[in-house]
Design an enzyme around this catalytic site. Sequence first.
Site, PDB file in Angstrom:
ATOM      1  N   GLU A 118      31.037 -41.622  24.779  1.00  0.00           N
ATOM      2  CA  GLU A 118      31.843 -42.656  24.144  1.00  0.00           C
ATOM      3  C   GLU A 118      33.015 -43.115  24.999  1.00  0.00           C
ATOM      4  O   GLU A 118      33.577 -44.175  24.765  1.00  0.00           O
ATOM      5  CB  GLU A 118      32.363 -42.172  22.783  1.00  0.00           C
ATOM      6  N   ASP A 142      24.040 -45.551  12.573  1.00  0.00           N
ATOM      7  CA  ASP A 142      23.021 -45.060  11.626  1.00  0.00           C
ATOM      8  C   ASP A 142      23.462 -45.422  10.209  1.00  0.00           C
ATOM      9  O   ASP A 142      24.566 -45.922  10.003  1.00  0.00           O
ATOM     10  CB  ASP A 142      22.847 -43.538  11.768  1.00  0.00           C
TER      11      ASP A 142
HETATM   12  N1  SAH Z   1      23.255 -36.769  16.413  1.00  0.00           N
HETATM   13  C1  SAH Z   1      24.278 -36.643  17.418  1.00  0.00           C
HETATM   14  C2  SAH Z   1      25.431 -35.893  16.828  1.00  0.00           C
HETATM   15  C3  SAH Z   1      26.659 -36.635  16.909  1.00  0.00           C
HETATM   16  S1  SAH Z   1      27.765 -36.074  15.690  1.00  0.00           S
HETATM   17  C4  SAH Z   1      23.753 -35.962  18.624  1.00  0.00           C
HETATM   18  O1  SAH Z   1      22.637 -35.475  18.531  1.00  0.00           O
HETATM   19  O2  SAH Z   1      24.427 -35.929  19.652  1.00  0.00           O
HETATM   20  C5  SAH Z   1      28.305 -37.545  15.125  1.00  0.00           C
HETATM   21  C6  SAH Z   1      29.413 -38.208  15.880  1.00  0.00           C
HETATM   22  O3  SAH Z   1      29.277 -39.581  15.628  1.00  0.00           O
HETATM   23  C7  SAH Z   1      30.759 -37.809  15.349  1.00  0.00           C
HETATM   24  O4  SAH Z   1      31.710 -37.854  16.372  1.00  0.00           O
HETATM   25  C8  SAH Z   1      31.024 -38.835  14.238  1.00  0.00           C
HETATM   26  O5  SAH Z   1      32.354 -39.320  14.268  1.00  0.00           O
HETATM   27  C9  SAH Z   1      30.041 -39.973  14.491  1.00  0.00           C
HETATM   28  N2  SAH Z   1      29.034 -40.259  13.450  1.00  0.00           N
HETATM   29  C10 SAH Z   1      28.032 -41.154  13.628  1.00  0.00           C
HETATM   30  N3  SAH Z   1      27.248 -41.213  12.528  1.00  0.00           N
HETATM   31  C11 SAH Z   1      27.757 -40.338  11.638  1.00  0.00           C
HETATM   32  C12 SAH Z   1      27.345 -39.934  10.321  1.00  0.00           C
HETATM   33  N4  SAH Z   1      26.266 -40.434   9.736  1.00  0.00           N
HETATM   34  N5  SAH Z   1      28.084 -38.978   9.690  1.00  0.00           N
HETATM   35  C13 SAH Z   1      29.172 -38.447  10.303  1.00  0.00           C
HETATM   36  N6  SAH Z   1      29.581 -38.789  11.540  1.00  0.00           N
HETATM   37  C14 SAH Z   1      28.897 -39.723  12.219  1.00  0.00           C
END
Ligand code: SAH
Length: 258
Positions: free
Chosen positions: A12, A216
């Site tokens: 990011e 998402d």
């Molecule tokens: N799926 C990702 C995990 C990222 S965690 C991976 O595999 O790398 C999610 C990060 O994106 C956090 O920093 C949060 O702020 C943001 N985020 C995006 N979608 C989110 C959701 N549905 N719920 C909570 N945080 C979300």
Amino acid sequence: MKIGILGAMPEEIAFLGSRMGLERQTRMAQRDFLEGTWEGASVVLAYSRIGKVSAALTTALLIGTFRATHVILTGVAGALDRALRVGDVVIADRLMQHDLDASPLFPRYEIPLLGRSTFPCDLADSALTAAHAYIAEDFRRDVPPERAAAFGMSRPNVRRGLIVSGDQFLDDPAEGARIRGDLPEALCVEMEGAAVAQVCYEMGNVPCAVIRVISDDAGHSAAVDFTRFVRDVAEFLTGGIAARLVQSLHEEASRQDV
Ligand code: SAH
């Protein structure tokens, strides 16, 4: 003026890191703080890691140790508002923690002993202007229409409003429905923003902006390849908008100096 910029994930802030004029790199509390200049302004950049505590610690160091006078948080988020689509931009005008509940001692969502549950973003108007300008003038150059189409998106819409934060990745439709029911004004959900805004508030009303791109729908399995989306689309949007915001803050401060 010195602008602190943070993102939860390395992807990011990669865009910002690669474009700034780096003057000094300091490691503190297991984080790297990059100081230098960007768009003519003095900046300090940090990757916070995911979650409210990580974001709060990073923000406190940006302000207390690295002397940031303004804070910008960029990253991705899950949509709660049904009209939002992948690639849309949300600018927070206020934030709260959807998972904070010290009731019955304190009203649900209220930060104990602080007497409030939401925290303002003083840079919301400037961030909104920056978002519209970036999307109108530069987005197609940075993200060609074919690349955007691969994620089912075209020109991003921009919304301004409430963002909610909690320490869980929201991918359970029932949990998403619960938050929508409890907090119908919430546009999107993420894991850091409310912590950043609270620290800015408690450390002397430091003006902040939270800029999020929808990755998402906070429900069924992620509709897009998360890492690819951040790399191919989201970091240009958040980075491009942050660049415009930094530029306008710098210009405004320069005008006030003369
Ligand atoms: N799926 C990702 C995990 C990222 S965690 C991976 O595999 O790398 C999610 C990060 O994106 C956090 O920093 C949060 O702020 C943001 N985020 C995006 N979608 C989110 C959701 N549905 N719920 C909570 N945080 C979300």
